[in-house]
Structure formats: C-alpha cells, structure tokens
Write an enzyme that holds these catalytic residues in place. Structure first.
Site, PDB file in Angstrom:
ATOM      1  N   ARG A 221      -4.998  10.419   3.671  1.00 46.75           N
ATOM      2  CA  ARG A 221      -3.908  11.371   3.830  1.00 46.75           C
ATOM      3  C   ARG A 221      -2.958  11.373   2.624  1.00 46.75           C
ATOM      4  NH1 ARG A 221      -1.215  14.558   7.554  1.00 46.75           N
ATOM      5  NH2 ARG A 221       1.028  14.468   7.345  1.00 46.75           N
TER       6      ARG A 221
ATOM      7  N   ARG B 102      -1.554  15.252  12.785  1.00 44.60           N
ATOM      8  CA  ARG B 102      -1.068  14.981  11.432  1.00 44.60           C
ATOM      9  C   ARG B 102      -0.999  16.241  10.565  1.00 44.60           C
ATOM     10  NH1 ARG B 102      -2.813   9.047   9.403  1.00 44.60           N
ATOM     11  NH2 ARG B 102      -0.749   9.190   8.508  1.00 44.60           N
ATOM     12  N   PRO B 103      -0.171  17.218  10.942  1.00 42.85           N
ATOM     13  CA  PRO B 103      -0.067  18.441  10.147  1.00 42.85           C
ATOM     14  C   PRO B 103       0.627  18.196   8.802  1.00 42.85           C
ATOM     15  CG  PRO B 103       1.542  18.464  11.930  1.00 42.85           C
ATOM     16  CD  PRO B 103       0.744  17.197  12.083  1.00 42.85           C
ATOM     17  N   ILE B 104       0.600  19.231   7.941  1.00 44.38           N
ATOM     18  CA  ILE B 104       1.263  19.112   6.634  1.00 44.38           C
ATOM     19  C   ILE B 104       2.304  20.223   6.462  1.00 44.38           C
ATOM     20  CG2 ILE B 104      -0.562  17.842   5.433  1.00 44.38           C
ATOM     21  CD1 ILE B 104      -1.416  20.602   4.244  1.00 44.38           C
ATOM     22  N   ASP B 105       2.768  20.769   7.589  1.00 40.67           N
ATOM     23  CA  ASP B 105       3.712  21.887   7.529  1.00 40.67           C
ATOM     24  C   ASP B 105       4.980  21.564   6.740  1.00 40.67           C
ATOM     25  OD1 ASP B 105       3.981  20.140   9.836  1.00 40.67           O
ATOM     26  OD2 ASP B 105       5.680  21.376  10.432  1.00 40.67           O
ATOM     27  N   LEU B 106       5.444  20.307   6.806  1.00 39.44           N
ATOM     28  CA  LEU B 106       6.702  19.969   6.119  1.00 39.44           C
ATOM     29  C   LEU B 106       6.520  19.927   4.600  1.00 39.44           C
ATOM     30  CD1 LEU B 106       7.876  17.207   8.621  1.00 39.44           C
ATOM     31  CD2 LEU B 106       8.778  19.543   8.433  1.00 39.44           C
TER      32      LEU B 106
ATOM     33  N   ASP C 231       3.658   1.354  11.952  1.00 39.38           N
ATOM     34  CA  ASP C 231       2.521   0.653  11.339  1.00 39.38           C
ATOM     35  C   ASP C 231       2.361  -0.777  11.843  1.00 39.38           C
ATOM     36  OD1 ASP C 231       1.756   2.843   9.928  1.00 39.38           O
ATOM     37  OD2 ASP C 231       2.378   2.107   7.959  1.00 39.38           O
TER      38      ASP C 231
ATOM     39  N   ARG D 230      -8.795  -0.738   3.990  1.00 41.38           N
ATOM     40  CA  ARG D 230      -7.983   0.323   3.385  1.00 41.38           C
ATOM     41  C   ARG D 230      -6.596  -0.185   3.033  1.00 41.38           C
ATOM     42  NH1 ARG D 230      -7.242   5.477   6.655  1.00 41.38           N
ATOM     43  NH2 ARG D 230      -5.819   5.596   4.915  1.00 41.38           N
TER      44      ARG D 230
ATOM     45  N   CYS E 142      -6.506   7.990   8.523  1.00 43.62           N
ATOM     46  CA  CYS E 142      -6.800   7.487   9.870  1.00 43.62           C
ATOM     47  C   CYS E 142      -6.621   8.616  10.879  1.00 43.62           C
ATOM     48  CB  CYS E 142      -5.833   6.355  10.220  1.00 43.62           C
ATOM     49  SG  CYS E 142      -6.158   4.847   9.327  1.00 43.62           S
TER      50      CYS E 142
ATOM     51  N   LYS F 130       0.839  -1.213   0.000  1.00 47.67           N
ATOM     52  CA  LYS F 130       0.000   0.000   0.000  1.00 47.67           C
ATOM     53  C   LYS F 130       0.870   1.257   0.000  1.00 47.67           C
ATOM     54  CE  LYS F 130      -1.955   1.947   4.005  1.00 47.67           C
ATOM     55  NZ  LYS F 130      -1.597   3.341   4.002  1.00 47.67           N
ATOM     56  N   ASN F 131       1.856   1.283   0.885  1.00 50.04           N
ATOM     57  CA  ASN F 131       2.617   2.524   1.033  1.00 50.04           C
ATOM     58  C   ASN F 131       3.614   2.756  -0.105  1.00 50.04           C
ATOM     59  OD1 ASN F 131       1.174   2.980   3.295  1.00 50.04           O
ATOM     60  ND2 ASN F 131       2.868   2.703   4.751  1.00 50.04           N
TER      61      ASN F 131
HETATM   62  C1  UD1 Z   1       3.240   7.305   6.022  1.00 48.59           C
HETATM   63  C2  UD1 Z   1       2.531   5.996   5.809  1.00 48.59           C
HETATM   64  C3  UD1 Z   1       1.876   5.529   7.090  1.00 48.59           C
HETATM   65  C4  UD1 Z   1       2.908   5.475   8.215  1.00 48.59           C
HETATM   66  C5  UD1 Z   1       3.682   6.774   8.308  1.00 48.59           C
HETATM   67  C6  UD1 Z   1       4.853   6.712   9.285  1.00 48.59           C
HETATM   68  C7  UD1 Z   1       1.901   6.070   3.495  1.00 48.59           C
HETATM   69  C8  UD1 Z   1       0.823   6.147   2.488  1.00 48.59           C
HETATM   70  N1  UD1 Z   1       1.547   6.151   4.769  1.00 48.59           N
HETATM   71  O1  UD1 Z   1       2.266   8.255   6.411  1.00 48.59           O
HETATM   72  O2  UD1 Z   1       1.341   4.232   6.874  1.00 48.59           O
HETATM   73  O3  UD1 Z   1       2.251   5.251   9.435  1.00 48.59           O
HETATM   74  O4  UD1 Z   1       4.227   7.142   7.041  1.00 48.59           O
HETATM   75  O5  UD1 Z   1       5.708   5.673   8.944  1.00 48.59           O
HETATM   76  O6  UD1 Z   1       3.052   5.881   3.165  1.00 48.59           O
HETATM   77  N2  UD1 Z   1       4.315  15.291  10.306  1.00 48.59           N
HETATM   78  C9  UD1 Z   1       4.399  16.636  10.592  1.00 48.59           C
HETATM   79  N3  UD1 Z   1       4.351  17.514   9.536  1.00 48.59           N
HETATM   80  C10 UD1 Z   1       4.214  17.121   8.255  1.00 48.59           C
HETATM   81  C11 UD1 Z   1       4.151  15.733   7.976  1.00 48.59           C
HETATM   82  C12 UD1 Z   1       4.202  14.844   9.025  1.00 48.59           C
HETATM   83  O7  UD1 Z   1       4.512  17.038  11.748  1.00 48.59           O
HETATM   84  O8  UD1 Z   1       4.172  17.969   7.359  1.00 48.59           O
HETATM   85  C13 UD1 Z   1       4.335  14.322  11.428  1.00 48.59           C
HETATM   86  C14 UD1 Z   1       3.002  13.567  11.512  1.00 48.59           C
HETATM   87  O9  UD1 Z   1       2.051  14.313  12.242  1.00 48.59           O
HETATM   88  C15 UD1 Z   1       3.405  12.300  12.217  1.00 48.59           C
HETATM   89  C16 UD1 Z   1       4.832  12.078  11.711  1.00 48.59           C
HETATM   90  O10 UD1 Z   1       5.271  13.315  11.180  1.00 48.59           O
HETATM   91  O11 UD1 Z   1       3.402  12.483  13.605  1.00 48.59           O
HETATM   92  C17 UD1 Z   1       4.930  10.999  10.652  1.00 48.59           C
HETATM   93  O12 UD1 Z   1       4.165  11.368   9.536  1.00 48.59           O
HETATM   94  P1  UD1 Z   1       4.594  10.973   8.051  1.00 48.59           P
HETATM   95  O13 UD1 Z   1       5.919  10.309   8.092  1.00 48.59           O
HETATM   96  O14 UD1 Z   1       4.433  12.158   7.188  1.00 48.59           O
HETATM   97  O15 UD1 Z   1       3.502   9.896   7.699  1.00 48.59           O
HETATM   98  P2  UD1 Z   1       2.597   9.803   6.406  1.00 48.59           P
HETATM   99  O16 UD1 Z   1       3.399  10.130   5.205  1.00 48.59           O
HETATM  100  O17 UD1 Z   1       1.323  10.498   6.650  1.00 48.59           O
END
Ligand code: UD1
Length: 417
Positions: free
Chosen positions: A92, A121-125, A303, A395, A116, A22-23
């Site tokens: 996401r 789960r912000p998107i700031d990065l 995961d 999912r 989920c 999936k990922n």
């Molecule tokens: C991906 C995986 C998910 C897995 C996760 C961590 C996919 C489709 N999903 O999710 O299964 O659980 O990696 O291995 O590949 N964060 C921030 N700012 C950001 C982005 C992330 O603070 O802009 C934080 C998130 O809130 C979280 C952490 O970073 O606490 C990890 O998130 P991230 O690595 O981005 O996970 P996903 O890409 O959403």
C-alpha cells in the site's frame, strides 16, 4: 510461501536490538521520487517492504543499494512517472511515491495500491489532496493519472490518514505558495518524514496540530538515520508479557512506546528505561486490562492490536479491545481461537476472557501484524506450532527468526522464498 516452526513454552529473555522503523523508512523512500542528489540512509531495515520500494525506485530510473542497514539512494536519474501494477500493488505504501513524482514532474500514473488485506482501504483522501493542490485526476483501465502544476491549498482530512498526510505533505513541497493540512496524521513516523523533508530543503512546520508547508524550488536528498521501530519494540514487549519473560529493548526510548508501556503496566509488568533502551520484566501471568480502543496517534496503535489481543488471551480476567482504524483487522481472532483462546467478536469489540495457557497448533498469518500476533502466541504455547504464510511477517520484521532465537525462543523458517 514460507512456514515458521515454533517450539513454544520458553520465557523470552535477553536483549533485542530494535531495527529501523518500517513506517518511517517507507515514506522516506517514497519521497525520494521527488528528490535530486544522493542519500545515505542509516538504520534501514532489511524487510520485504523495503525491497519492494527498492524495486520501484529502480523501475522509475533511480539507483539504490542496501547493505548491512545502509541504503544508498540516487534519485537524480528518476524519469519515469508511472508506478507499475507489479510491484506497486504489492504494498500500500507504494502510493507515497506519487506525491514526489507529481510534484517533481507534474504527472504520475499509478494503480490503486495493495498491501495487507485490511478491509476496503480506499485512497479517496490522497486523491482529494492532489485535487485540492490543483492536479487533474483521470482513470483508465484501473490506472489513475494525476497531472498539473500544483498550487498551495487548505486541505482538511476527514480522517487523519497516515499515508494521505504523508503523500500530500510531499506533493505540497513542490506547490506554489502555502499548503495547510488540517486534521493530519500526527504519528511519529509522519513527523520523521517532516524532519527529513526539511533537512532536504523543505519548509514544513507543525502548528497546533496542523502542518503548514511552503513550496520550495527543489528537494535534495541528504543522509539520515531512520528512527527505531516502535511497533517492533511493542511486539517484543507484548511477547515478553505473554511468556513471563524479561527483555531489554536496545535503541528505543520509553516515550516512543508510551501507550504500550501504559497497558503493560496495567497488566502488571515492570518497565524501566536505561541509557540503552527500555527494559520490561513481566509477571508470571499478565492481568486483564479492562477496555482499550485503537486510534490515530497518540491513541493505542492499531499496528499493535493483534499482538495485544494475543497477550490478553492469556491474561487473568476479561478485557475488551475495540479496533476503530481498520474494519477487517480481526482475522487473527479465528487463529487465536484455534489455539484455545476465548474471544468473542461483538460489533467491532473483541471480548477476551483470558485462559491460563494457549495450546500449540497450526495457524495461518493473514497479514503482517496478525502474523506477528500468531508468532508471539505460538512462542507462549507449549509444544510445536506451525505458522503458514509467514512471509507476511517478513514484510515488517527484520531477521525475526534470529532475533527470537537470541532471546531463548525456538523458531525456524522452513520454506523461505
Ligand atoms: C499506515 C501504516 C500502517 C498503519 C496505518 C494506521 C505505513 C507504511 N503504514 O498505513 O502500518 O496500520 O497507517 O496507523 O505507514 N483511509 C481512507 N481513505 C484514504 C486513506 C485511508 O478511508 O484515502 C482509511 C483506511 O481505509 C483505514 C484508515 O483510513 O481504515 C487508516 O488508513 P491510513 O492511516 O491511511 O493507513 P496507511 O497509511 O495505509
């Protein structure tokens, strides 16, 4: 809404064919938004998150079909640069469509993605990355727009976010000059995306734990076979350990599930690799494993934390699990307690005193991996259990009820929508 009825107590025994990851497939489908040409993706899993990606591709103007694990994608006619709230917010990883749209068309609009419910789960990065590449960011009525011609940049991520690394990597393929991502995600699925982008004309190198991306004139979609799902494999391995079973996991290599193998060996399981995959032979009752902390690759994957916690709830002795990636990845704890588990949460640590056996009961799936943990727990507990909101499991797990029945478990979906 779906419910699964499980009759637990059987050892899981036999062979499981591990599906495409999936990922890995989700960011590859996201990257299609930036591509021309035609792709055939083999080993593409039939899971809800892939169906959501297909909806998005069609909405954007592209074409995609999926039959018996083969996805045919025609991204050539994609022309809409806006990802709608529905289906975008359902998942996401819809955010990984943004990098390709921004790069190919110079503009993308999207809503903060869902998925989920695992804390903020912000998107700031992601936004920081797009800005560093020269995009202007604006927000109106909760819709975010990024636009501009992209230029290569040095981007240091405060946390090695999987999605942000992938999104920036895709966008940077279209930037003028060279981009360096420092402190990126080094998850195998991120490397898989790099490999695929390079096959499609990208110029990305991994060098001392950073990614160096040179901009190219275009990406052309190419055929590819998606890697196997290490999280699905790990889930079944933990299920075997909980039920004293023996499973052959076909299509996965031991090095792909290294961290879970290490833990399972500490728990007393025997693990071997043969030509077709990995074989796990569990002991009657697993042993506690001491302490384990989740983290970015190569640490133990978040995961698999819920499924591991479920396994440790029946292990002999005390274990401590610390979740460091997601702040709310703990909703399975209350559900495991409903089945009799002895788990205490103390400041981000789950302290698990293994009991001899879980009892059956009615539990709720709150997210994908928490749902998988409850499924394995229900298979280990003698008697009939009901899993509410089982659609979360679909999912990320292909044909899960059939795969379980094939290895001696009893699982029925009563209300699939
Ligand atoms: C991906 C995986 C998910 C897995 C996760 C961590 C996919 C489709 N999903 O999710 O299964 O659980 O990696 O291995 O590949 N964060 C921030 N700012 C950001 C982005 C992330 O603070 O802009 C934080 C998130 O809130 C979280 C952490 O970073 O606490 C990890 O998130 P991230 O690595 O981005 O996970 P996903 O890409 O959403």
């Amino acid at each position: 809404m779906a419910e699964m009825i499980i009759k637990g107590g059987n050892r899981l025994f036999g062979e499981v064919n591990i599906s495409g990851a999936k990922n890995a497939v989700l960011p590859i489908l996201g990257a299609m938004a930036g591509m021309r040409g035609r792709a055939v993706l083999y080993n593409c899993p039939h899971i809800t998150d892939v169906y959501v990606s297909m909806e998005i591709i069609r909405f954007l103007g592209g074409e995609i079909s999926l039959k018996e694990g083969v996805a045919e994608v025609l991204p050539e006619n994609i022309h809409i640069c806006s990802i709608p709230e529905d289906p975008g917010s359902k998942m996401r990883s819809s955010i990984t469509f943004c990098g390709g749209l921004l790069g190919r068309f110079g503009k993308v609009s999207f809503y903060p993605p869902g998925g989920c419910v695992l804390g903020k789960r912000p998107i700031d990065l992601h936004i920081k990355g797009f800005k560093a590449l020269g995009a202007e960011i604006s927000e109106e009525n909760n819709m975010i727009t990024a636009k501009g011609e992209l230029k290569g940049a040095e981007i240091a991520l405060g946390f090695p976010s999987v999605g942000a690394t992938q999104n920036i990597m895709i966008a940077a393929c279209f930037a003028q000059g060279t981009t360096v991502i420092e402190n990126p995600s080094l998850e195998p699925e991120t490397e898989e995306l790099m490999k695929y982008l390079n096959i499609c004309g990208g110029d990305i190198k991994k060098d001392e734990g950073r990614f160096i991306i040179k901009g190219v004139s275009e990406l052309r979609a190419k055929p590819y076979s998606i890697m196997s799902d290490r999280i699905e494999a790990g889930t079944f391995m933990l299920g075997a350990a909980m039920t004293g079973g023996k499973l052959s996991l076909r299509g996965i290599r031991r090095d792909e599930v290294g961290s879970v193998c290490d833990i399972l060996m500490r728990a007393g399981c025997d693990i071997k690799e043969d030509r077709e995959g990995v074989v796990i032979k569990a002991v009657e009752r697993p042993r506690a494993i001491g302490e384990i902390t989740t983290g970015p690759y190569p640490a133990f994957p978040t995961d698999l934390q819920p499924q591991l916690t479920a396994m440790l709830s029946v292990a002999a002795g005390k274990s401590v699990v610390r979740e460091t990636v997601f702040e709310n990845r703990d909703r399975h704890i209350g559900e495991l307690i409903k089945l009799g588990a002895d788990i205490k949460e103390e400041g981000g640590y789950f302290v698990i005193n293994g009991i001899k056996a879980l009892r059956s009961g009615c539990v709720v799936c709150h997210d994908l991996r928490g749902g998988a943990a409850m499924l394995m727990a229900a298979l280990a507990a003698k008697g009939e259990s009901r899993l509410k909101n089982a659609e979360y499991i679909f999912r990320g797990y292909e044909n899960i009820d059939k795969k379980i029945r094939d290895i001696g478990g009893i699982a029925e979906i009563t209300d699939k929508d």
